[in-house]
Design a protein around this motif. Structure first.
Motif, PDB file in Angstrom:
ATOM      1  N   GLU A  56       0.810  -1.214   0.000  1.00 43.58           N
ATOM      2  CA  GLU A  56       0.000   0.000   0.000  1.00 43.58           C
ATOM      3  C   GLU A  56       0.847   1.270   0.000  1.00 43.58           C
ATOM      4  OE1 GLU A  56       0.843  -0.713   4.372  1.00 43.58           O
ATOM      5  OE2 GLU A  56       0.636  -1.935   2.584  1.00 43.58           O
ATOM      6  N   LEU A  57       2.151   1.113   0.224  1.00 45.72           N
ATOM      7  CA  LEU A  57       3.053   2.263   0.299  1.00 45.72           C
ATOM      8  C   LEU A  57       3.986   2.314  -0.905  1.00 45.72           C
ATOM      9  CD1 LEU A  57       4.120   2.004   4.063  1.00 45.72           C
ATOM     10  CD2 LEU A  57       2.474   3.619   3.068  1.00 45.72           C
ATOM     11  N   ALA A  58       4.372   3.520  -1.276  1.00 46.85           N
ATOM     12  CA  ALA A  58       5.388   3.703  -2.310  1.00 46.85           C
ATOM     13  C   ALA A  58       6.727   3.201  -1.780  1.00 46.85           C
ATOM     14  CB  ALA A  58       5.487   5.178  -2.689  1.00 46.85           C
ATOM     15  N   MET A  59       7.700   3.036  -2.667  1.00 43.77           N
ATOM     16  CA  MET A  59       8.975   2.442  -2.290  1.00 43.77           C
ATOM     17  C   MET A  59       9.639   3.155  -1.114  1.00 43.77           C
ATOM     18  SD  MET A  59      12.514   1.743  -4.397  1.00 43.77           S
ATOM     19  CE  MET A  59      12.980   3.455  -4.440  1.00 43.77           C
ATOM     20  N   ALA A  60       9.839   4.459  -1.206  1.00 42.30           N
ATOM     21  CA  ALA A  60      10.528   5.176  -0.133  1.00 42.30           C
ATOM     22  C   ALA A  60       9.746   5.080   1.177  1.00 42.30           C
ATOM     23  CB  ALA A  60      10.754   6.631  -0.522  1.00 42.30           C
ATOM     24  N   SER A 112       7.659   2.764   2.116  1.00 40.68           N
ATOM     25  CA  SER A 112       7.713   1.408   2.667  1.00 40.68           C
ATOM     26  C   SER A 112       9.066   1.123   3.311  1.00 40.68           C
ATOM     27  CB  SER A 112       7.376   0.364   1.595  1.00 40.68           C
ATOM     28  OG  SER A 112       8.339   0.340   0.580  1.00 40.68           O
ATOM     29  N   LEU A 113      10.146   1.656   2.748  1.00 41.48           N
ATOM     30  CA  LEU A 113      11.467   1.482   3.358  1.00 41.48           C
ATOM     31  C   LEU A 113      11.562   2.220   4.694  1.00 41.48           C
ATOM     32  CD1 LEU A 113      13.695   1.716   0.177  1.00 41.48           C
ATOM     33  CD2 LEU A 113      13.503  -0.268   1.701  1.00 41.48           C
ATOM     34  N   ILE A 114      10.996   3.407   4.738  1.00 40.35           N
ATOM     35  CA  ILE A 114      10.983   4.181   5.988  1.00 40.35           C
ATOM     36  C   ILE A 114      10.191   3.425   7.056  1.00 40.35           C
ATOM     37  CG2 ILE A 114      10.076   6.296   7.059  1.00 40.35           C
ATOM     38  CD1 ILE A 114      10.715   7.659   4.273  1.00 40.35           C
ATOM     39  N   TYR A 115       9.027   2.957   6.681  1.00 36.02           N
ATOM     40  CA  TYR A 115       8.161   2.253   7.640  1.00 36.02           C
ATOM     41  C   TYR A 115       8.802   0.944   8.110  1.00 36.02           C
ATOM     42  CZ  TYR A 115       3.920   0.444   9.797  1.00 36.02           C
ATOM     43  OH  TYR A 115       3.009  -0.053  10.692  1.00 36.02           O
ATOM     44  N   ALA A 116       9.341   0.172   7.190  1.00 30.49           N
ATOM     45  CA  ALA A 116       9.975  -1.103   7.563  1.00 30.49           C
ATOM     46  C   ALA A 116      11.188  -0.873   8.463  1.00 30.49           C
ATOM     47  CB  ALA A 116      10.375  -1.876   6.312  1.00 30.49           C
ATOM     48  N   THR A 117      11.931   0.199   8.208  1.00 27.20           N
ATOM     49  CA  THR A 117      13.084   0.531   9.057  1.00 27.20           C
ATOM     50  C   THR A 117      12.617   0.847  10.472  1.00 27.20           C
ATOM     51  OG1 THR A 117      14.320   1.370   7.151  1.00 27.20           O
ATOM     52  CG2 THR A 117      15.071   2.068   9.341  1.00 27.20           C
ATOM     53  N   GLU A 145      -1.190   7.391   7.703  1.00 23.37           N
ATOM     54  CA  GLU A 145      -2.173   7.775   8.723  1.00 23.37           C
ATOM     55  C   GLU A 145      -2.744   6.615   9.536  1.00 23.37           C
ATOM     56  OE1 GLU A 145      -6.104  10.595   9.249  1.00 23.37           O
ATOM     57  OE2 GLU A 145      -5.410  10.121   7.232  1.00 23.37           O
ATOM     58  N   GLU A 146      -3.099   5.533   8.924  1.00 21.75           N
ATOM     59  CA  GLU A 146      -3.768   4.435   9.637  1.00 21.75           C
ATOM     60  C   GLU A 146      -2.823   3.318  10.094  1.00 21.75           C
ATOM     61  OE1 GLU A 146      -6.983   4.602  10.469  1.00 21.75           O
ATOM     62  OE2 GLU A 146      -7.088   6.557   9.483  1.00 21.75           O
ATOM     63  N   LEU A 147      -1.542   3.463   9.850  1.00 24.51           N
ATOM     64  CA  LEU A 147      -0.606   2.393  10.183  1.00 24.51           C
ATOM     65  C   LEU A 147      -0.200   2.427  11.651  1.00 24.51           C
ATOM     66  CD1 LEU A 147       1.716   2.591   7.047  1.00 24.51           C
ATOM     67  CD2 LEU A 147      -0.044   0.889   7.526  1.00 24.51           C
TER      68      LEU A 147
END
Length: 111
Positions: free
Chosen positions: A70-74, A76-81, A97-99
């Motif tokens: 659901e996230l763009a590449m950058a 998703s990398l920020i969130y996974a980090t 917002e909802e994560l």
């Protein structure tokens, strides 16, 4: 920096030594500030970001990021980090917002 929203981030920024800073964030901040303001301001911002712990996207983070379709590449990398390091993402980006594990601030309306 000097925006009305800056004070919302003060608690996190005040603890720079505890910040987890994905390298992709360094790229995004530098590019945006350089384009919209100046190279000098962009470099100052990066200097502040370097006070935190810079995190490279290793294989584990990269694969975890790819699972966030659901996230763009950058993003998703920020969130996974952040997830990998037990950190909270502080953002105004509505994609987050909802994560869980996100401190979201709505951008003020421009109208």
């Amino acid at each position: 920096m000097d925006s009305a929203q800056a004070s919302l981030y003060a608690p996190a920024v005040a603890k720079t030594r505890q910040l987890i800073v994905p390298l992709i964030t360094v790229y995004e901040v530098y590019k945006k500030l350089r384009r919209e303001l100046s190279d000098v301001i962009a470099r100052e911002a990066i200097g502040l970001m370097r006070q935190g712990e810079l995190i490279e996207a290793d294989l584990t983070i990269t694969l975890a990021a790819a699972a966030h379709t659901e996230l763009a590449m950058a993003d998703s990398l920020i969130y996974a980090t952040a997830q990998r390091h037990g950190a909270v993402v502080w953002t105004q980006d509505a994609h987050f917002e909802e994560l869980p594990g996100v401190k979201f601030f709505r951008k003020p309306s421009t109208h």
